[in-house]
Design an enzyme around this catalytic site. Structure first.
Site, PDB file in Angstrom:
ATOM      1  CB  THR A 172     -18.373  54.112  43.446  1.00 40.74           C
ATOM      2  OG1 THR A 172     -19.690  53.996  42.903  1.00 40.74           O
ATOM      3  CG2 THR A 172     -18.448  54.304  44.950  1.00 40.74           C
ATOM      4  CB  CYS A 173     -15.545  53.086  39.076  1.00 38.60           C
ATOM      5  SG  CYS A 173     -14.249  54.291  39.270  1.00 38.60           S
ATOM      6  CG  ASP A 174     -21.597  49.902  40.271  1.00 34.12           C
ATOM      7  OD1 ASP A 174     -22.581  50.148  39.531  1.00 34.12           O
ATOM      8  OD2 ASP A 174     -21.352  48.775  40.709  1.00 34.12           O
TER       9      ASP A 174
END
Ligand SMILES: *Cc1c(COP(=O)(O)O)cnc(C)c1O
Length: 385
Positions: free
Chosen positions: A323-325
């Site tokens: 994910t983009c976290d």
């Protein structure tokens, strides 16, 4: 990993990570708990994995259940389990939830403060209450902090308040912390428990039950003591603190019941080097903290990760989710050794992921669907104990 899971994965056509659970392993684990602590009732902690087929199997085997909410209560009742085999162990409940569970027939509730006693007395008149005392969680890889449990010295007052409000003061519970490596961790809590039993007896209140909680480990990377060692140590402590008047006991295994029954298959999405000199590679999988591997928070739980190339030389990797976290990193402080030959597109197996994974998966963060679960039915008919 079992042959049945290996076979299932070989034939699987769908894309994306998945969890596969072998119910034969759950059945064997239930048997091991029942054998190792023969005088103790097993209440499976539903939150570890509430898959309906797990609940149904455990119901057939004769297990009881520890629930934390009304939906968990309903899931257990849906197996045909009677409400007298349910303990509502969450100490944090809305009064309306207590009332609903009581209407469904649940009569055993955990409390750890006076306000919760008053709620139970109003919403579930005459019910049995168990007072949870605090444990410091030393020796556990996933300690349960100060969120739950009163100081032991306060427990007799709380139980007396319950008694005076028309409830049955049933006993004491505690949880020594999840993935507990120290087989003696129950001793101090049992010493405190015996003291509460004595204080209550002096006030004319006879407690009958000790809920020994969970804490029994699953085998991850680190070696764990055998279940028999836990059973022996707990029995010695019961003898030491209660003499020959050992009370009724309950255990609530979650992780120890289902952890080793599940394997996640995932895929390597990207392998990146951040500079030409550095040895450490970043390995990005198609599963991360938001898709079921939340217990890697603080790198607490270190899952065994297997690949087809494990005979090759290994090098340090930072393992992360897709994910983009930026918190979606599984292992960085202590890099994970993975084969130098590992390639993009390789499948990896994350073992001992049957507990605390599928329900921790987000509903659609970054558009990724929740982790899929498959169960492989038990081979022999699971007869009632
Ligand atoms: C989570 C929980 C358990 C299960 O703990 P494990 O360490 O997974 O065995 C047992 N009892 C209570 C009250 C819990 O909240």
């Amino acid at each position: 990993m079992t042959d049945r899971i290996r076979e299932f994965l070989k034939n699987r056509k769908e894309e994306g990570p998945c969890l596969v659970l072998d119910l034969d392993v759950v059945r064997d684990n239930y048997g091991a708990f029942a054998r190792t602590l023969p005088d103790t009732k097993v209440y499976y902690a539903v939150k570890a994995n509430p898959h309906p087929e797990i609940l149904s199997l455990l119901n057939k085997l004769g297990s009881s259940f520890d629930v934390a909410s009304v939906p968990e209560t309903l899931a257990v009742l849906a197996t045909g389990c009677t409400p007298d085999r349910i303990s509502y162990g969450n100490t944090i409940k809305k009064e309306s939830e207590i009332a609903t569970a009581f209407k469904l027939g649940v009569t055993l509730f955990a409390v750890d403060c006076e306000a919760e006693v008053d709620k139970v007395a109003r919403a579930a008149p005459g019910a049995r209450v168990i007072c949870r005392i605090h444990c410091d969680g030393t020796g556990a890889e996933w300690p349960l902090s100060r969120k739950f449990g009163c100081e032991p010295e306060f427990a007799a007052d709380i139980l007396e308040r319950a008694h005076k409000a028309g409830l049955t003061a049933h006993g004491i519970s505690f949880h020594v912390g999840s993935q507990q490596h120290n087989v003696e961790a129950w001793d101090r809590a049992l010493a405190s428990t015996a003291a509460v039993f004595r204080t209550c007896a002096e006030r004319g209140i006879m407690l009958s039950t000790v809920n020994l909680g969970g804490g029994f480990p699953a085998k991850y990377v680190r070696k764990t003591p055998k279940l028999e060692s836990y059973g022996k140590a707990i029995f010695r402590s019961l003898r030491r603190h209660f003499g020959n008047r050992i009370p009724e006991t309950i255990i609530e295994p979650g992780r120890g019941m289902v952890g080793n029954a599940g394997v996640i298959e995932a895929e390597v999405v990207l392998i990146a080097k951040r500079s030409p000199e550095e040895d450490t590679r970043w390995v990005y999988l198609d599963i991360g903290k938001f898709h079921g591997l939340a217990e890697t928070i603080g790198e607490s739980i270190r899952y065994p990760i297997r690949t087809r190339r494990d005979r090759d030389e290994a090098g340090p990797c930072i393992v992360a989710g897709p994910t983009c976290d930026s918190v979606d990193v599984l292992y960085e402080k202590t890099p994970y050794p993975l084969p130098v030959s590992l390639a993009i597109g390789d499948k990896v197996l994350i073992e001992a992921t049957g507990a605390y994974t599928s329900t921790y998966s987000s509903v659609g963060f970054n558009g990724y669907p929740p982790l899929k679960s498959y169960v492989i039915a038990p081979t022999e008919p699971a007869l009632a104990a």
